[in-house]
Design a protein around this motif. Structure first.
Motif, PDB file in Angstrom:
ATOM      1  N   GLU A 237       0.831  -1.207   0.000  1.00 57.06           N
ATOM      2  CA  GLU A 237       0.000   0.000   0.000  1.00 57.06           C
ATOM      3  C   GLU A 237       0.865   1.257   0.000  1.00 57.06           C
ATOM      4  O   GLU A 237       0.596   2.213  -0.747  1.00 57.06           O
ATOM      5  N   ARG A 238       1.895   1.268   0.864  1.00 61.74           N
ATOM      6  CA  ARG A 238       2.782   2.424   0.942  1.00 61.74           C
ATOM      7  C   ARG A 238       3.562   2.596  -0.362  1.00 61.74           C
ATOM      8  O   ARG A 238       3.738   3.722  -0.854  1.00 61.74           O
ATOM      9  N   LEU A 239       4.007   1.496  -0.945  1.00 63.83           N
ATOM     10  CA  LEU A 239       4.737   1.580  -2.214  1.00 63.83           C
ATOM     11  C   LEU A 239       3.845   2.126  -3.313  1.00 63.83           C
ATOM     12  O   LEU A 239       4.297   2.895  -4.165  1.00 63.83           O
ATOM     13  N   SER A 240       2.586   1.753  -3.296  1.00 65.80           N
ATOM     14  CA  SER A 240       1.633   2.276  -4.272  1.00 65.80           C
ATOM     15  C   SER A 240       1.519   3.792  -4.149  1.00 65.80           C
ATOM     16  O   SER A 240       1.491   4.510  -5.158  1.00 65.80           O
ATOM     17  N   GLN A 241       1.508   4.297  -2.901  1.00 64.09           N
ATOM     18  CA  GLN A 241       1.441   5.740  -2.681  1.00 64.09           C
ATOM     19  C   GLN A 241       2.711   6.428  -3.166  1.00 64.09           C
ATOM     20  O   GLN A 241       2.659   7.482  -3.816  1.00 64.09           O
ATOM     21  N   LEU A 242       3.871   5.848  -2.844  1.00 56.94           N
ATOM     22  CA  LEU A 242       5.154   6.472  -3.205  1.00 56.94           C
ATOM     23  C   LEU A 242       5.379   6.503  -4.710  1.00 56.94           C
ATOM     24  O   LEU A 242       5.982   7.445  -5.242  1.00 56.94           O
ATOM     25  N   SER A 243       4.911   5.465  -5.399  1.00 56.79           N
ATOM     26  CA  SER A 243       5.185   5.342  -6.834  1.00 56.79           C
ATOM     27  C   SER A 243       4.056   5.884  -7.702  1.00 56.79           C
ATOM     28  O   SER A 243       4.246   6.095  -8.907  1.00 56.79           O
ATOM     29  N   GLY A 244       2.868   6.087  -7.100  1.00 49.46           N
ATOM     30  CA  GLY A 244       1.725   6.517  -7.897  1.00 49.46           C
ATOM     31  C   GLY A 244       1.196   5.430  -8.804  1.00 49.46           C
ATOM     32  O   GLY A 244       0.546   5.705  -9.821  1.00 49.46           O
ATOM     33  N   VAL A 245       1.470   4.166  -8.464  1.00 51.99           N
ATOM     34  CA  VAL A 245       1.069   3.018  -9.277  1.00 51.99           C
ATOM     35  C   VAL A 245       0.091   2.181  -8.460  1.00 51.99           C
ATOM     36  O   VAL A 245       0.287   1.968  -7.266  1.00 51.99           O
ATOM     37  N   SER A 246      -0.970   1.711  -9.084  1.00 49.88           N
ATOM     38  CA  SER A 246      -1.962   0.909  -8.370  1.00 49.88           C
ATOM     39  C   SER A 246      -1.364  -0.420  -7.924  1.00 49.88           C
ATOM     40  O   SER A 246      -0.375  -0.901  -8.487  1.00 49.88           O
ATOM     41  N   ARG A 247      -1.995  -1.035  -6.917  1.00 51.19           N
ATOM     42  CA  ARG A 247      -1.495  -2.316  -6.403  1.00 51.19           C
ATOM     43  C   ARG A 247      -1.571  -3.407  -7.474  1.00 51.19           C
ATOM     44  O   ARG A 247      -0.702  -4.280  -7.539  1.00 51.19           O
ATOM     45  N   SER A 248      -2.603  -3.371  -8.302  1.00 53.84           N
ATOM     46  CA  SER A 248      -2.724  -4.385  -9.346  1.00 53.84           C
ATOM     47  C   SER A 248      -1.588  -4.268 -10.361  1.00 53.84           C
ATOM     48  O   SER A 248      -1.034  -5.272 -10.823  1.00 53.84           O
ATOM     49  N   VAL A 249      -1.209  -3.028 -10.700  1.00 54.60           N
ATOM     50  CA  VAL A 249      -0.085  -2.826 -11.621  1.00 54.60           C
ATOM     51  C   VAL A 249       1.218  -3.255 -10.957  1.00 54.60           C
ATOM     52  O   VAL A 249       2.074  -3.888 -11.585  1.00 54.60           O
ATOM     53  N   LEU A 250       1.374  -2.931  -9.666  1.00 61.36           N
ATOM     54  CA  LEU A 250       2.573  -3.355  -8.944  1.00 61.36           C
ATOM     55  C   LEU A 250       2.698  -4.871  -8.967  1.00 61.36           C
ATOM     56  O   LEU A 250       3.793  -5.410  -9.199  1.00 61.36           O
ATOM     57  N   TYR A 251       1.608  -5.561  -8.725  1.00 61.73           N
ATOM     58  CA  TYR A 251       1.675  -7.017  -8.735  1.00 61.73           C
ATOM     59  C   TYR A 251       2.082  -7.523 -10.125  1.00 61.73           C
ATOM     60  O   TYR A 251       2.886  -8.440 -10.258  1.00 61.73           O
ATOM     61  N   GLY A 252       1.519  -6.886 -11.175  1.00 64.77           N
ATOM     62  CA  GLY A 252       1.880  -7.301 -12.527  1.00 64.77           C
ATOM     63  C   GLY A 252       3.356  -7.100 -12.818  1.00 64.77           C
ATOM     64  O   GLY A 252       3.991  -7.929 -13.467  1.00 64.77           O
ATOM     65  N   ILE A 253       3.936  -5.987 -12.319  1.00 64.12           N
ATOM     66  CA  ILE A 253       5.349  -5.701 -12.548  1.00 64.12           C
ATOM     67  C   ILE A 253       6.223  -6.797 -11.942  1.00 64.12           C
ATOM     68  O   ILE A 253       7.228  -7.214 -12.525  1.00 64.12           O
ATOM     69  N   PHE A 254       5.824  -7.285 -10.752  1.00 59.06           N
ATOM     70  CA  PHE A 254       6.659  -8.243 -10.021  1.00 59.06           C
ATOM     71  C   PHE A 254       6.038  -9.639  -9.990  1.00 59.06           C
ATOM     72  O   PHE A 254       6.375 -10.443  -9.125  1.00 59.06           O
ATOM     73  N   GLU A 255       5.172  -9.914 -10.963  1.00 56.01           N
ATOM     74  CA  GLU A 255       4.490 -11.212 -10.977  1.00 56.01           C
ATOM     75  C   GLU A 255       5.474 -12.364 -11.042  1.00 56.01           C
ATOM     76  O   GLU A 255       5.300 -13.393 -10.377  1.00 56.01           O
ATOM     77  N   GLU A 256       6.532 -12.213 -11.852  1.00 60.69           N
ATOM     78  CA  GLU A 256       7.509 -13.298 -11.981  1.00 60.69           C
ATOM     79  C   GLU A 256       8.259 -13.539 -10.681  1.00 60.69           C
ATOM     80  O   GLU A 256       8.831 -14.617 -10.487  1.00 60.69           O
ATOM     81  N   SER A 257       8.275 -12.550  -9.791  1.00 61.64           N
ATOM     82  CA  SER A 257       8.946 -12.694  -8.488  1.00 61.64           C
ATOM     83  C   SER A 257       7.974 -13.112  -7.397  1.00 61.64           C
ATOM     84  O   SER A 257       8.340 -13.146  -6.229  1.00 61.64           O
ATOM     85  N   GLY A 258       6.712 -13.413  -7.758  1.00 62.77           N
ATOM     86  CA  GLY A 258       5.722 -13.802  -6.781  1.00 62.77           C
ATOM     87  C   GLY A 258       4.943 -12.646  -6.200  1.00 62.77           C
ATOM     88  O   GLY A 258       4.261 -12.800  -5.183  1.00 62.77           O
TER      89      GLY A 258
END
Length: 353
Positions: A237-258
């Motif tokens: 949640e905090r990373l989403s605020q800092l980056s301005g990226v939604s949690r769903s997009v964050l998960y997609g970015i790091f999907e290969e890392s789990g």
């Protein structure tokens, strides 16, 4: 000893095989590259293999000046998935020859050839006895490199100022051994400026470069993670605020890392593993090391550590105290030894503070 007003020489780290006994050289060469690549030398040549690489850190970039005997270096997809190294690399051959093969192309670089590539791609390199200068550049350090890569990809540099940049890199490597600490910042600025100037992509009429690249977004988020890695507040949640990226997009970015939470946890566990293999930190309780690295629940930390490394934190510390070398972490980003290429590259990614 330097006088109080005498500038200190520019610090560097040098790895050299020629100082070792012939029977130990190939093992040392293999260990140096093992975390990032496989190394192959013909059995009859292993007692005579040679490598000397000196490294200087300029800002967030690393300049390497090296020479080696004949060697094959193979970085495959398993390495890429395991070590999380995705830096850009600029390489210019001083002498000798390097043949490289990737999924996309095959090329040969001889004297003075400037090559642009990335550790995020698998490759097979064959070096003849050769000397070279390399610059390792974290992905987010020079955003303009994305434009070059978007148009040309990796391989020999096809920009108009390639020869000028190649000459500059060799000249810089020649000067670094004679520089002092006062030169570090100005050399870093000069290196950054020359790379941007010489690899700047000029848009041709009707040519539209990509304004958004998912990999660039991933690099920007990774920088935010590394800058806040030890903070207990670094949640998705905090990373989403800092980056301005939604949690769903964050998960997609790091999907290969789990997922992003798993990615953050892995980075923290890797660093704790490195701490536990550092004899200088043996006096610090394991729970205290874990808390400094963002783990405030001892039971949860022990379970996560055992899942990742198949051993307990206490096992690693006991082995270190007994002088036993344990198997490298399964996902090392930063290892405990400077005689390791990943550790050297990882030094520019350490969170501040």
């Amino acid at each position: 000893m330097n006088a109080p007003d005498e500038p200190l020489p520019l610090s560097s780290y040098c790895f050299e095989l020629d100082e070792l006994e012939p029977d130990d050289r190939y093992d040392a060469l293999f260990d140096f590259y093992a975390s990032a690549a496989d190394v192959f030398v013909a059995p009859e040549k292993r007692r005579f293999c040679s490598l000397r690489v000196e490294h200087w850190t300029l800002g967030n970039m690393i300049v390497m000046d090296g020479k080696s005997s004949e060697v094959n270096i193979v970085r495959h997809r398993g390495h890429i998935a395991r070590d999380d190294l995705d830096d850009w690399m600029l390489r210019v051959t001083r002498n000798g020859q390097m043949a490289s093969r990737t999924d996309e192309q095959h090329y040969v670089a001889s004297d003075g050839t400037l090559v642009f590539d990335t550790l995020a791609e698998a490759f097979v390199d064959h070096w003849s006895p050769a000397g070279w200068v390399s610059v390792v550049i974290p992905r987010g350090e020079i955003p303009e490199l994305w434009q070059y890569f978007s148009r040309y990809g990796s391989g020999p540099v096809r920009a108009g100022a390639a020869d000028l940049l190649a000459d500059f890199l060799i000249s810089l490597a020649n000067r670094l051994p004679h520089a002092d600490e006062r030169d570090r910042d100005r050399f870093a600025r000069a290196l950054h400026g020359m790379i941007v100037a010489c690899l700047q992509v000029e848009a041709a009429p009707g040519d539209v470069l990509r304004e958004f690249d998912p990999a660039l977004l991933r690099d920007q988020v990774r920088q935010i993670i590394r800058s806040n890695l030890w903070s207990a507040r670094l949640t998705p949640e905090r990373l989403s605020q800092l980056s301005g990226v939604s949690r769903s997009v964050l998960y997609g970015i790091f999907e290969e890392s789990g997922g992003v939470a798993k990615y953050i946890q892995t980075l923290r566990l890797n660093k704790i593993y490195a701490d536990l293999t550092d004899p200088g930190l043996n006096h610090i309780p394991i729970a205290e090391l874990a808390e400094k690295r963002g783990f405030h629940n001892t039971s949860a930390f022990n379970r996560a550590f055992r899942r990742q490394f198949n051993c307990s934190p206490g096992d690693v510390r006991t082995a270190t105290r007994m002088g036993i070398r344990m198997v490298q972490p399964s996902h090392p980003e930063v290892t405990g030894s400077e005689n390791d290429i990943s550790a050297l590259l990882g030094r520019t990614r350490e969170p501040r503070g």
